[in-house]
Design a protein around this motif. Structure first.
Motif, PDB file in Angstrom:
ATOM      1  N   ALA A 303      30.026 -45.591  -6.389  1.00  0.00           N
ATOM      2  CA  ALA A 303      29.180 -46.413  -7.276  1.00  0.00           C
ATOM      3  C   ALA A 303      29.408 -45.984  -8.733  1.00  0.00           C
ATOM      4  CB  ALA A 303      27.717 -46.248  -6.896  1.00  0.00           C
ATOM      5  N   LYS A 305      32.336 -44.358  -9.797  1.00  0.00           N
ATOM      6  CA  LYS A 305      33.742 -44.583 -10.188  1.00  0.00           C
ATOM      7  C   LYS A 305      34.038 -46.053 -10.463  1.00  0.00           C
ATOM      8  CE  LYS A 305      35.963 -42.719  -6.654  1.00  0.00           C
ATOM      9  NZ  LYS A 305      37.076 -42.254  -5.811  1.00  0.00           N
ATOM     10  N   ASP A 330      25.258 -50.958  -6.420  1.00  0.00           N
ATOM     11  CA  ASP A 330      25.576 -50.790  -7.844  1.00  0.00           C
ATOM     12  C   ASP A 330      25.846 -52.142  -8.467  1.00  0.00           C
ATOM     13  OD1 ASP A 330      28.545 -51.482  -7.814  1.00  0.00           O
ATOM     14  OD2 ASP A 330      28.528 -49.866  -6.346  1.00  0.00           O
ATOM     15  N   ARG A 349      42.872 -48.947  -0.576  1.00  0.00           N
ATOM     16  CA  ARG A 349      42.250 -48.977  -1.900  1.00  0.00           C
ATOM     17  C   ARG A 349      42.276 -50.421  -2.374  1.00  0.00           C
ATOM     18  NH1 ARG A 349      43.206 -45.150  -6.303  1.00  0.00           N
ATOM     19  NH2 ARG A 349      40.944 -45.341  -6.358  1.00  0.00           N
ATOM     20  N   GLY A 364      37.668 -41.879   1.425  1.00  0.00           N
ATOM     21  CA  GLY A 364      36.217 -41.659   1.379  1.00  0.00           C
ATOM     22  C   GLY A 364      35.453 -42.553   2.341  1.00  0.00           C
TER      23      GLY A 364
HETATM   24  P1  ADP Z   1      38.760 -44.113  -2.999  1.00  0.00           P
HETATM   25  O1  ADP Z   1      39.177 -42.703  -2.913  1.00  0.00           O
HETATM   26  O2  ADP Z   1      39.840 -45.026  -3.434  1.00  0.00           O
HETATM   27  O3  ADP Z   1      37.488 -44.310  -3.759  1.00  0.00           O
HETATM   28  P2  ADP Z   1      37.270 -45.049  -0.697  1.00  0.00           P
HETATM   29  O4  ADP Z   1      37.653 -45.024   0.727  1.00  0.00           O
HETATM   30  O5  ADP Z   1      36.029 -44.336  -1.087  1.00  0.00           O
HETATM   31  O6  ADP Z   1      38.528 -44.531  -1.478  1.00  0.00           O
HETATM   32  O7  ADP Z   1      37.132 -46.544  -1.142  1.00  0.00           O
HETATM   33  C1  ADP Z   1      38.117 -47.464  -0.765  1.00  0.00           C
HETATM   34  C2  ADP Z   1      38.225 -48.590  -1.771  1.00  0.00           C
HETATM   35  O8  ADP Z   1      37.044 -49.372  -1.718  1.00  0.00           O
HETATM   36  C3  ADP Z   1      38.279 -48.090  -3.187  1.00  0.00           C
HETATM   37  O9  ADP Z   1      39.598 -47.838  -3.586  1.00  0.00           O
HETATM   38  C4  ADP Z   1      37.678 -49.237  -3.973  1.00  0.00           C
HETATM   39  O10 ADP Z   1      38.682 -50.167  -4.276  1.00  0.00           O
HETATM   40  C5  ADP Z   1      36.709 -49.864  -3.003  1.00  0.00           C
HETATM   41  N1  ADP Z   1      35.316 -49.462  -3.268  1.00  0.00           N
HETATM   42  C6  ADP Z   1      34.605 -48.512  -2.647  1.00  0.00           C
HETATM   43  N2  ADP Z   1      33.357 -48.437  -3.141  1.00  0.00           N
HETATM   44  C7  ADP Z   1      33.282 -49.360  -4.107  1.00  0.00           C
HETATM   45  C8  ADP Z   1      32.239 -49.781  -5.017  1.00  0.00           C
HETATM   46  N3  ADP Z   1      31.044 -49.225  -5.002  1.00  0.00           N
HETATM   47  N4  ADP Z   1      32.531 -50.785  -5.887  1.00  0.00           N
HETATM   48  C9  ADP Z   1      33.750 -51.375  -5.878  1.00  0.00           C
HETATM   49  N5  ADP Z   1      34.767 -51.019  -5.059  1.00  0.00           N
HETATM   50  C10 ADP Z   1      34.537 -50.037  -4.186  1.00  0.00           C
END
Ligand code: ADP
Length: 409
Positions: A303, A305, A330, A349, A364
């Motif tokens: 949220a 990043k 968010d 991603r 994540g």
């Molecule tokens: P990362 O290390 O890239 O953050 P995650 O597995 O946590 O990997 O998230 C995967 C992808 O999901 C992220 O690269 C992003 O593009 C998208 N994402 C995750 N959470 C959010 C969010 N709160 N708002 C927008 N995009 C998100």
């Protein structure tokens, strides 16, 4: 990336070409079958007509034999004896229709080529039933050819489609792994490079206590970043191997969640997340506090990043039937609908370059989901679209508050 896209478009081209070739071959095969069944129909009708000609010939020869009785002794071909009575048309009809059941004797022609009997007393025609049977047989042949051909094409295309999908998935995984390695390398390199600089500074220069203290904080932050990354990688490896060890205990989620959110807020820089908590009281669940904290931290870190300041992050805790519902939402970059189903895949991603510029490994949410699943729960991501924020809802089975002796339900 370009290479990957080129391979994908080559694969798509091959798939389309094979589809086209299969369709052309099957179409051609169906046309051949139709042509063959048409020829067969014509041969069958010719056969019927040949029968009709035989019937005509038989009747004509009989008439001739009765009408003319040549004298075997006469060289001049005189006709002898009495001329026998001609058979009635009824009798001739009976003979013809008995010997040739597909031929009917009719007073006037029903088809253009129906021949008249030799004495023009009636006409020979083909009965409609055998003609109809031939038409029906041709119709059946065409339907069979078309359905067999289509089935064949379908089977080939489904098989090919499955292979194609498998290849595309493998290709996609390869690309994501490639991106992951690049991301991890970057994530490792940045804090290591920074630690190197601070170490050299500490040894090469005389620093005041205040400067030393600041550098110490920065080094601790870099080490924390490395520790978090390595910890995440180890957890993912354990999750993949199915050996993610959880130690669930009965926990009141509200106070615990407040502590996790507040410490995360401090780590990010107090207030930068624009954090708002709405926590229902007395919501209990059997959870591993450390593992579930990883879930909340991952969601909060995302949220943070994937949103530009000023951020507005809301964490709510509520109940829905026998479930505890924890929602992190968010008002950040948001997620497009086509990417939503893939967010929880390893290394995935989402987003455009704006989100790709944000550091991350794509692990994540994968780890988050694994932990939630291990708690018997579910996680769902929703977004009203790119630029409109995101919401992650975690549901886990809830328990009633343990009694004073500390027993849960
Ligand atoms: P990362 O290390 O890239 O953050 P995650 O597995 O946590 O990997 O998230 C995967 C992808 O999901 C992220 O690269 C992003 O593009 C998208 N994402 C995750 N959470 C959010 C969010 N709160 N708002 C927008 N995009 C998100």
């Amino acid at each position: 990336m370009l290479m990957h896209e080129r391979t994908i478009s080559i694969q798509r081209g091959i798939f389309l070409a094979v589809t086209l070739v299969v369709c052309i071959l099957v179409g051609w095969w169906i046309i051949l079958q139709i042509r063959e069944s048409r020829q067969l129909r014509e041969a069958r009708i010719e056969n019927l007509k040949a029968g009709r000609a035989l019937a005509w010939q038989m009747d004509s020869l009989r008439l001739l034999a009765i009408t003319y009785q040549p004298d075997p002794a006469s060289r001049a071909g005189a006709i002898v004896g009495t001329v026998p009575k001609l058979p009635s048309l009824q009798e001739r009809t009976w003979v013809i229709e008995t010997l040739y059941p597909h031929v009917a004797v009719v007073p006037s022609p029903l088809a253009e080529d129906d021949p008249p009997l030799l004495d023009k007393a009636a006409y020979l025609t083909l009965r409609p039933e055998p003609l109809r049977a031939i038409e029906k047989a041709q119709h059946t042949d065409i339907i069979r050819a078309a359905s067999e051909g289509s089935f064949l094409a379908l089977v080939v295309l489904i098989g090919f489609g499955l292979v194609y999908r498998q290849l595309a998935e493998e290709m996609d995984l390869k690309l994501r792994q490639h991106n992951f390695i690049a991301a991890v390398t970057h994530e490792l390199k940045t804090p290591i490079a920074s630690l190197q600089v601070w170490t050299e500074t500490v040894f090469a220069r005389t620093l005041s206590d205040e400067q030393r203290g600041r550098i110490h904080d920065l080094m601790a932050k870099d080490l924390g970043r490395l520790e978090e990354l390595v910890g995440n990688l180890l957890d993912v490896a354990r999750a993949e191997a199915g050996s993610l060890d959880l130690h669930p205990v009965p926990l009141e989620l509200g106070p615990w969640l407040r502590t996790v959110c507040e410490s995360m807020d401090q780590r990010m820089g107090t207030g930068v997340m624009g954090l708002k908590l709405e926590l229902a009281p007395a919501v209990w669940a059997r959870v591993d506090p450390k593992a579930l904290a990883t879930v909340v931290e991952n969601l909060l870190s995302n949220a943070y990043k994937y949103a530009a300041p000023p951020r507005a992050t809301t964490v709510t805790l509520d109940t829905d039937g026998d479930q505890a519902v924890l929602v992190v939402s968010d008002l950040g970059h948001g997620i497009s609908p086509k990417e939503l189903p893939r967010l929880f895949q390893r290394f995935y991603r989402a987003g455009d370059e704006m989100t790709r510029g944000v550091p991350g490994t794509g692990l994540g949410l994968f780890l988050t989901r694994e932990i939630v699943l291990r708690h018997g729960g579910t996680i769902q991501a929703t977004s009203r679209g790119a630029g409109l924020g995101s919401t992650f809802a975690v549901r886990i089975p809830r328990i009633s508050a343990p009694s004073v002796e500390g027993q849960d339900r």
